[in-house]
Design an enzyme around this catalytic site. Structure first.
Site, PDB file in Angstrom:
ATOM      1  N   HIS A 168    -100.366  -4.203  16.529  1.00 19.36           N
ATOM      2  CA  HIS A 168    -100.326  -2.857  15.970  1.00 19.36           C
ATOM      3  C   HIS A 168     -98.958  -2.582  15.374  1.00 19.36           C
ATOM      4  O   HIS A 168     -97.962  -3.217  15.731  1.00 19.36           O
ATOM      5  CB  HIS A 168    -100.640  -1.803  17.043  1.00 19.36           C
ATOM      6  CG  HIS A 168     -99.509  -1.562  18.004  1.00 19.36           C
ATOM      7  ND1 HIS A 168     -98.561  -0.575  17.822  1.00 19.36           N
ATOM      8  CD2 HIS A 168     -99.162  -2.192  19.158  1.00 19.36           C
ATOM      9  CE1 HIS A 168     -97.691  -0.601  18.825  1.00 19.36           C
ATOM     10  NE2 HIS A 168     -98.035  -1.571  19.651  1.00 19.36           N
ATOM     11  N   CYS A 169     -98.930  -1.657  14.409  1.00 26.23           N
ATOM     12  CA  CYS A 169     -97.656  -1.187  13.877  1.00 26.23           C
ATOM     13  C   CYS A 169     -97.567   0.300  14.192  1.00 26.23           C
ATOM     14  O   CYS A 169     -98.116   0.744  15.195  1.00 26.23           O
ATOM     15  CB  CYS A 169     -97.559  -1.469  12.380  1.00 26.23           C
ATOM     16  SG  CYS A 169     -98.871  -0.719  11.414  1.00 26.23           S
ATOM     17  N   ALA A 170     -96.923   1.092  13.361  1.00 26.48           N
ATOM     18  CA  ALA A 170     -96.701   2.496  13.706  1.00 26.48           C
ATOM     19  C   ALA A 170     -97.969   3.337  13.636  1.00 26.48           C
ATOM     20  O   ALA A 170     -98.083   4.348  14.327  1.00 26.48           O
ATOM     21  CB  ALA A 170     -95.645   3.100  12.785  1.00 26.48           C
ATOM     22  N   ARG A 216    -101.464   1.757  12.747  1.00 26.13           N
ATOM     23  CA  ARG A 216    -102.752   1.081  12.627  1.00 26.13           C
ATOM     24  C   ARG A 216    -102.848  -0.147  13.525  1.00 26.13           C
ATOM     25  O   ARG A 216    -101.839  -0.747  13.893  1.00 26.13           O
ATOM     26  CB  ARG A 216    -102.991   0.673  11.171  1.00 26.13           C
ATOM     27  CG  ARG A 216    -102.035  -0.380  10.663  1.00 26.13           C
ATOM     28  CD  ARG A 216    -102.005  -0.483   9.159  1.00 26.13           C
ATOM     29  NE  ARG A 216    -101.072   0.452   8.575  1.00 26.13           N
ATOM     30  CZ  ARG A 216    -100.620   0.388   7.325  1.00 26.13           C
ATOM     31  NH1 ARG A 216    -101.058  -0.554   6.520  1.00 26.13           N
ATOM     32  NH2 ARG A 216     -99.764   1.255   6.859  1.00 26.13           N
ATOM     33  N   VAL A 241    -101.078   5.174  18.197  1.00 25.93           N
ATOM     34  CA  VAL A 241    -101.609   3.811  18.223  1.00 25.93           C
ATOM     35  C   VAL A 241    -101.071   2.981  19.384  1.00 25.93           C
ATOM     36  O   VAL A 241    -101.788   2.109  19.900  1.00 25.93           O
ATOM     37  CB  VAL A 241    -101.358   3.109  16.865  1.00 25.93           C
ATOM     38  CG1 VAL A 241     -99.893   2.843  16.629  1.00 25.93           C
ATOM     39  CG2 VAL A 241    -102.154   1.821  16.761  1.00 25.93           C
TER      40      VAL A 241
END
Length: 666
Positions: free
Chosen positions: A26-28, A30, A70
């Site tokens: 995951h990123c910031a 999504r 997320v």
């Protein structure tokens, strides 16, 4: 039980189960998945999951938009799936294995040429300006023939023009080593050996007798001393040989002596093979490819090639395959001194802008959309079409169809007329600067076609229900129901002055832009919500709102804030900067802190972000935009930190202003 455990279970099932997941991270905002079989993903079911804001597939990754919570979703997903996440690099590598050979080749080509685009665009402008100075006549003489000053300017401008295009192989070999993670200085040195002044210039080869070509004499063999100025394929072949030799020797030479022998055994053989085998072979392949393209565009069926290219170029941009045309254009210029491909690309840019302009006029009065369509039109007219295509034309469909039809007709016209360009890189309206002098008038007519046809067709196709996926259409008449022509069954609009707005402010000094102009489709298509972006002048980032800090991302590049009206605001510093693991960011707040536009959230080292190859745009987005009753982008362009940029109003605020809930539309 985790907050998102139920949603995570639904997503796992909709993705085809744990057995269908190769890798994820995951990123910031999504979740990024690499799936064994994308067809097993049930997109309809995913859209119904409460935590999901949207989804798309890009570069072999199935990306699911969650929002600024997320990390919590990721934790719950790992729990319910029993899988372990991977790093971004590992997920990207897995995604590449998920692509077919053509997709990987195109992705590699794009990653090689993308870092070179700023120089190519500048070089195109320079050569285009020199084209006017040398080719356009006034009173029977060119500008340089009439003015010593402009003759001097013209001679001076050859210096950067030559550096960019004649020495293009240096940029290519450097970019290949950069992309493949090997020693970049070796790539630069290799490129220089392909264009050294000691070699016969590539442009002089055709006019030099074979007996006059210099050579290296090894006694048993002779090797021609020929340069490869502006040659693309020889440089690419040599660059990849250098990369794979370096990788090989790094595995087999002890580390204690690798600094000496790895460069030696990688570079020298590559230089030799480049001049003996790869260079001549690449030149032959490049000439052959150029001949095929040029033959098609100058044959009796040139009109068909021009029409097809004009129609298909914009759809190809969506796939990313358009990067391949850069190499073809560069090779055409190297072989023939000009290209008949680039004029059609410039016209395609203009056509997309014209369709967007028509939408802006059709929707005039819609301030929020004008904040997207007007800058997108200008951008497309200057040669960058992504904001227009993704922000407006593909959203409504009919303007995109109008644009590609206009592009096809304009492309067919200039191809029939034999229009050619001296250089590449300058698209849109300024593209006329790169056109060979004798064709400037004809190209101007092509520009008129690219402006007029999409503009008119946009209004015509707007009334075709099958091509209009967004606007309301009257079932009886087929006419468009404009926003200011709501039927009587709609509730009366409230007095705008009776409802209070909360304001969002510029978090830093710089160029404010709508989200549609951001080079990331998640933000550009409002998948994360409404908002705006700032291209910062410096790295000091203040709070864009009055509220309370709710989260600081582990990698420091994103901060969440809750406004007093309940809106959740995400401040995202740079694009894909999650990969930098916090290095360029110094955060000055923590969860629970009260903030306002006078409070510094963080400091971003802009130079470090750029050096790592990332964009520095600061994104401000309302992640729970479903609570918005209205959002207005008040300003774009140059602004100072703390200026009012946007206004937000929630449904709750509207209800409080009217004393009752707004009735649903019938």
């Amino acid at each position: 039980m985790g907050k998102y455990e139920s949603d995570a279970k639904q997503l796992l099932s909709a993705l085809g189960g744990a057995d269908n997941i190769t890798s994820f991270m995951h990123c910031a905002t999504r979740m990024r998945f690499v799936l064994k079989d994308d067809a097993k993903a049930n997109k309809a079911a995913i859209e119904k999951i409460g935590a999901v804001r949207g989804m798309f597939t890009n570069a072999g990754q199935f990306q699911v938009i969650i929002g600024n919570e997320v990390p919590d979703f990721y934790h719950d997903f790992t729990t319910v799936s029993g899988l372990s996440g991977a790093s971004k690099e590992a997920t990207k590598a897995a995604a590449k294995t998920h692509q077919n050979v053509i997709q990987r080749a195109v992705a590699t080509l794009a990653e090689i040429f993308t870092p070179l685009l700023p120089a190519i665009i500048v070089g195109g402008l320079i050569l285009g300006f020199r084209n006017i100075l040398e080719g356009v006549q006034f009173g029977g003489a060119t500008i340089v023939e009439q003015s010593q000053f402009w003759a001097g300017v013209n001679a001076f401008l050859w210096l950067p023009g030559e550096a960019i295009f004649h020495f293009l192989p240096v940029g290519i070999t450097w970019s290949i080593t950069r992309k493949m993670g090997t020693t970049q200085i070796l790539g630069i040195v290799l490129g220089i050996t392909l264009v050294s002044p000691q070699l016969l210039n590539a442009y002089a080869v055709s006019s030099t007798a074979a007996s006059k070509i210099p050579f290296w004499d090894f006694g048993f063999a002779q090797v021609n001393m020929i340069g490869y100025q502006a040659q693309v394929i020889p440089a690419m072949l040599a660059g990849f040989m250098l990369v794979y030799l370096e990788r090989f020797f790094r595995k087999h030479i002890p580390q204690a002596i690798s600094m000496i022998f790895v460069p030696f055994f990688s570079l020298l053989p590559t230089i030799l093979v480049a001049h003996v085998v790869l260079g001549p072979f690449g030149w032959w392949v490049g000439d052959g490819l150029s001949a095929i393209v040029n033959a098609g565009l100058t044959s009796n069926f040139s009109w068909l090639f021009g029409l097809a290219f004009g129609l298909l170029y914009a759809p190809v941009v969506i796939t990313g395959l358009h990067h391949t045309t850069l190499a073809i254009d560069a090779q055409l210029i190297s072989t023939y001194g000009s290209t008949n491909l680039w004029p059609m690309i410039a016209l395609s840019n203009i056509a997309q802008g014209s369709a967007t302009l028509a939408v802006a006029i059709a929707h005039r009065g819609n301030k929020q959309e004008e904040g997207i369509s007007v800058p997108a039109t200008i951008s497309a007219y200057l040669g960058v079409t992504e904001p227009a295509m993704f922000g407006i034309n593909l959203k409504y469909v009919y303007p995109f169809i109008a644009a590609i039809i206009g592009s096809g007709i304009a492309g067919m016209f200039v191809t029939i007329m034999g229009v050619r360009a001296y250089s590449i890189g300058v698209g849109g309206l300024p593209g006329i600067l790169s056109i060979v002098g004798q064709f400037i008038g004809v190209f101007a007519i092509g520009m008129v076609i690219a402006v007029a046809v999409p503009f008119v067709l946009t209004f015509v196709l707007r009334k075709v229900p099958a091509l209009n996926k967004i606007e309301a259409v009257d079932d009886a008449t087929g006419a468009i129901i404009d926003e200011d022509e709501a039927p009587a069954t709609q509730p009366l609009a409230m007095d705008a002055e009776s409802v209070q707005f909360d304001y969002l402010y510029a978090p830093t000094t710089g160029q404010v832009m709508p989200l549609a102009a951001v080079p990331d489709q998640v933000f550009a298509q409002n998948m994360m919500g409404e908002g705006f972006a700032v291209d910062p002048q410096d790295g000091h980032i203040n709070s864009p709102v009055v509220g309370t800090v709710t989260s600081v991302f582990d990698t420091k590049h994103a901060i969440g804030i809750r406004m007093q009206n309940g809106l959740e605001v995400l401040v995202h510093m740079g694009l894909d900067t999650v990969a930098l693991k916090g290095a360029p960011f110094t955060v000055h707040v923590q969860p629970g802190d009260a903030v306002d536009p006078s409070v510094t959230l963080a400091v971003m080292d802009i130079a470090a972000v750029k050096a790592a190859g990332h964009s520095t745009e600061v994104i401000v987005v309302i992640t729970n935009s479903d609570r918005l009753d209205e959002f207005k982008l008040l300003a774009t362009g140059a602004h100072k930190m703390g200026d009012e940029i946007a206004a937000a109003k929630t449904a709750e605020m509207s209800e409080q202003a009217t004393g009752s809930a707004v009735a649903p539309a019938l």
